[in-house]
Design a protein around this motif. Structure first.
Motif, short mmCIF file in Angstrom:
data_model
loop_
_atom_site.label_atom_id
_atom_site.label_comp_id
_atom_site.label_asym_id
_atom_site.label_seq_id
_atom_site.Cartn_x
_atom_site.Cartn_y
_atom_site.Cartn_z
N ARG A 24 0.27 9.73 -12.80
CA ARG A 24 1.73 9.69 -12.77
C ARG A 24 2.17 8.29 -12.35
NH1 ARG A 24 3.56 14.93 -9.41
NH2 ARG A 24 2.51 13.75 -7.78
N LEU A 25 3.15 7.78 -13.05
CA LEU A 25 3.71 6.45 -12.79
C LEU A 25 5.11 6.62 -12.24
CD1 LEU A 25 2.73 4.90 -16.22
CD2 LEU A 25 1.47 4.58 -14.08
N GLY A 26 5.49 5.77 -11.29
CA GLY A 26 6.85 5.94 -10.80
C GLY A 26 7.30 4.89 -9.82
N THR A 27 8.56 5.00 -9.50
CA THR A 27 9.23 4.12 -8.54
C THR A 27 9.03 4.66 -7.13
OG1 THR A 27 11.21 5.38 -9.07
CG2 THR A 27 10.94 3.26 -10.16
N ILE A 28 9.51 3.93 -6.14
CA ILE A 28 9.27 4.32 -4.75
C ILE A 28 9.99 5.61 -4.39
CG2 ILE A 28 9.49 3.60 -2.34
CD1 ILE A 28 7.35 2.11 -4.05
N ASP A 29 11.16 5.86 -4.95
CA ASP A 29 11.83 7.13 -4.65
C ASP A 29 11.01 8.31 -5.16
OD1 ASP A 29 12.52 6.16 -7.23
OD2 ASP A 29 14.27 7.45 -7.32
N ARG A 56 14.07 -1.17 -4.95
CA ARG A 56 14.10 -0.96 -6.40
C ARG A 56 13.04 -1.81 -7.10
NH1 ARG A 56 20.07 -2.25 -8.17
NH2 ARG A 56 19.50 -4.19 -7.14
N GLU A 57 12.75 -1.42 -8.35
CA GLU A 57 11.84 -2.13 -9.26
C GLU A 57 10.37 -2.04 -8.86
OE1 GLU A 57 14.42 -4.55 -8.10
OE2 GLU A 57 15.83 -4.04 -9.69
N SER A 58 10.07 -1.76 -7.60
CA SER A 58 8.68 -1.61 -7.17
C SER A 58 8.13 -0.29 -7.70
CB SER A 58 8.58 -1.64 -5.65
OG SER A 58 9.10 -2.85 -5.14
N VAL A 59 6.85 -0.29 -8.10
CA VAL A 59 6.26 0.88 -8.75
C VAL A 59 4.82 1.08 -8.29
CG1 VAL A 59 7.71 0.86 -10.82
CG2 VAL A 59 5.64 -0.56 -10.74
N THR A 60 4.34 2.30 -8.51
CA THR A 60 2.95 2.61 -8.20
C THR A 60 2.46 3.71 -9.11
OG1 THR A 60 1.40 2.98 -6.36
CG2 THR A 60 3.39 4.35 -6.42
N ALA A 61 1.18 4.04 -9.01
CA ALA A 61 0.55 5.10 -9.79
C ALA A 61 -0.16 6.05 -8.83
CB ALA A 61 -0.43 4.53 -10.80
N GLY A 62 -0.15 7.34 -9.17
CA GLY A 62 -0.85 8.32 -8.35
C GLY A 62 -1.35 9.46 -9.21
N ALA A 100 -2.05 13.84 -9.61
CA ALA A 100 -1.21 15.03 -9.45
C ALA A 100 -1.26 15.57 -8.02
CB ALA A 100 -1.65 16.11 -10.43
N ALA A 101 -2.30 15.21 -7.27
CA ALA A 101 -2.41 15.64 -5.88
C ALA A 101 -1.70 14.70 -4.92
CB ALA A 101 -3.88 15.76 -5.49
N GLY A 102 -1.11 13.62 -5.43
CA GLY A 102 -0.38 12.69 -4.59
C GLY A 102 -1.19 11.55 -4.03
N ALA A 103 -2.43 11.38 -4.49
CA ALA A 103 -3.25 10.27 -4.01
C ALA A 103 -2.93 9.01 -4.80
CB ALA A 103 -4.73 10.61 -4.16
N PRO A 104 -2.72 7.86 -4.13
CA PRO A 104 -2.45 6.61 -4.86
C PRO A 104 -3.65 6.21 -5.71
CG PRO A 104 -1.89 6.41 -2.53
CD PRO A 104 -2.66 7.68 -2.67
N LEU A 105 -3.38 5.73 -6.91
CA LEU A 105 -4.43 5.25 -7.81
C LEU A 105 -4.39 3.73 -7.99
CD1 LEU A 105 -4.26 8.00 -10.58
CD2 LEU A 105 -5.92 7.80 -8.71
N GLY A 106 -3.50 3.09 -7.29
CA GLY A 106 -3.39 1.64 -7.38
C GLY A 106 -2.41 1.16 -6.35
N PRO A 107 -2.21 -0.13 -6.27
CA PRO A 107 -1.25 -0.66 -5.30
C PRO A 107 0.18 -0.41 -5.72
CG PRO A 107 -2.04 -2.41 -6.72
CD PRO A 107 -2.83 -1.18 -7.09
N ASP A 120 0.84 -1.19 0.00
CA ASP A 120 0.00 0.00 0.00
C ASP A 120 0.89 1.24 0.00
OD1 ASP A 120 -1.45 2.25 1.69
OD2 ASP A 120 -3.01 0.98 0.83
N ALA A 121 0.73 2.09 -1.01
CA ALA A 121 1.59 3.26 -1.15
C ALA A 121 1.44 4.21 0.04
CB ALA A 121 1.29 3.99 -2.45
N ALA A 122 0.21 4.43 0.49
CA ALA A 122 0.00 5.32 1.62
C ALA A 122 0.65 4.77 2.89
CB ALA A 122 -1.50 5.53 1.84
N GLU A 123 0.61 3.44 3.05
CA GLU A 123 1.25 2.83 4.22
C GLU A 123 2.77 2.98 4.17
OE1 GLU A 123 1.83 -1.46 6.51
OE2 GLU A 123 0.66 -1.36 4.65
N LEU A 124 3.35 2.80 2.98
CA LEU A 124 4.80 2.97 2.86
C LEU A 124 5.21 4.38 3.26
CD1 LEU A 124 5.85 1.14 -0.43
CD2 LEU A 124 5.58 0.23 1.87
N TRP A 125 4.47 5.37 2.75
CA TRP A 125 4.80 6.76 3.08
C TRP A 125 4.63 7.02 4.57
CZ3 TRP A 125 7.15 10.96 3.21
CH2 TRP A 125 6.60 12.12 3.78
N GLU A 126 3.52 6.58 5.14
CA GLU A 126 3.27 6.84 6.56
C GLU A 126 4.32 6.15 7.43
OE1 GLU A 126 1.79 8.20 10.14
OE2 GLU A 126 1.64 8.95 8.07
#
Length: 237
Positions: A152-157, A81-87, A89-96, A48-54
């Motif tokens: 927006r698509l991207g890596t964890i960094d 590395r290699e892990s990715v997510t989508a969000g 423009a406001a920074g809300a996750p759009l997928g896992p 969960d992207a929100a969980e990773l950030w928190e």
């Protein structure tokens, strides 16, 4: 007043934060938060992207609260590395978050794996055509999210930088980008041909920057002062 560097390590099973004295390299404080992994189907591995950030934010807040005498001079990031997510423009996750361990792109990679394509991928990216790398995961996210504006698509960094800077910086470190199958090692940037091959819109990917940045400054993060420069980013291991 003691000066400190905050080192953030977002890994597969936990997020770890160290507060380090740059003059002596002494660890002044540390905190860890676990992160969950789920497998909704065989071969699928998500987070969960929100969980990773928190988990990163909360660990950083704890360390800084325990050491109020330390003046924060900068932040450095290490990430899975290699892990990715989508969000959006406001920074809300759009997928896992699709983990580096996730294999849902195996079928796509198999369909693409002609002798010519395998050699082209290796020549451009230095990698094998395999589902561990990010491109097939990014294609799955493209299909799952659909053609909505602002994706927006991207890596964890890239995800962490977006959150740390209050949305001001959406960028990927070159080493992380090089693990996606979309990065041209000769040109040191996103490769149009690889993006077309996997069906990943180049315009949705973060800007590629060198490991030392610049990476912007913190803004609006509870527990972390505003204006702290983010000095460096590296993929882990």
């Amino acid at each position: 007043m003691v000066t400190g560097i905050l080192a953030l390590d977002q890994g597969t099973t936990s997020s770890k934060v160290l507060l380090i004295d740059p003059a002596t390299l002494r660890v002044l404080g540390a905190a860890t938060r676990p992160v969950a992994i789920r497998s909704p189907r065989p071969g699928w591995v998500e987070q969960d992207a929100a969980e990773l950030w928190e988990s990163v934010r909360a660990a950083a807040e704890q360390v800084l609260a325990e050491h109020p005498e330390v003046e924060l001079a900068g932040i450095a990031i290490s990430n899975q590395r290699e892990s990715v997510t989508a969000g959006d423009a406001a920074g809300a996750p759009l997928g896992p978050v699709l983990s580096w361990q996730d294999q849902r792109g195996t079928e796509l990679c198999s369909r693409l794996a002609t002798a010519e394509t395998v050699e082209l991928v290796r020549a451009r990216t230095g990698l094998e055509l395999a589902a561990m790398y990010s491109a097939s995961k990014l294609r799955w996210l493209v299909d799952a999210v659909g053609d909505r504006p602002g994706v927006r698509l991207g890596t964890i960094d890239a995800w962490l930088l977006d959150r740390l800077t209050g949305g001001a910086v959406y960028a990927v470190e070159a080493g992380n980008a090089s693990r996606t199958l979309l990065f041209d090692l000769a040109q040191l940037g996103w490769d149009d041909g690889m993006c077309a091959l996997f069906g990943v819109p180049r315009g949705r990917l973060p800007e590629v920057r060198g490991s030392a940045g610049p990476w912007g400054v913190t803004r609006g993060v509870p527990g972390i002062p505003d204006g702290v420069p983010i000095l460096a980013v590296l993929g882990d291991s």
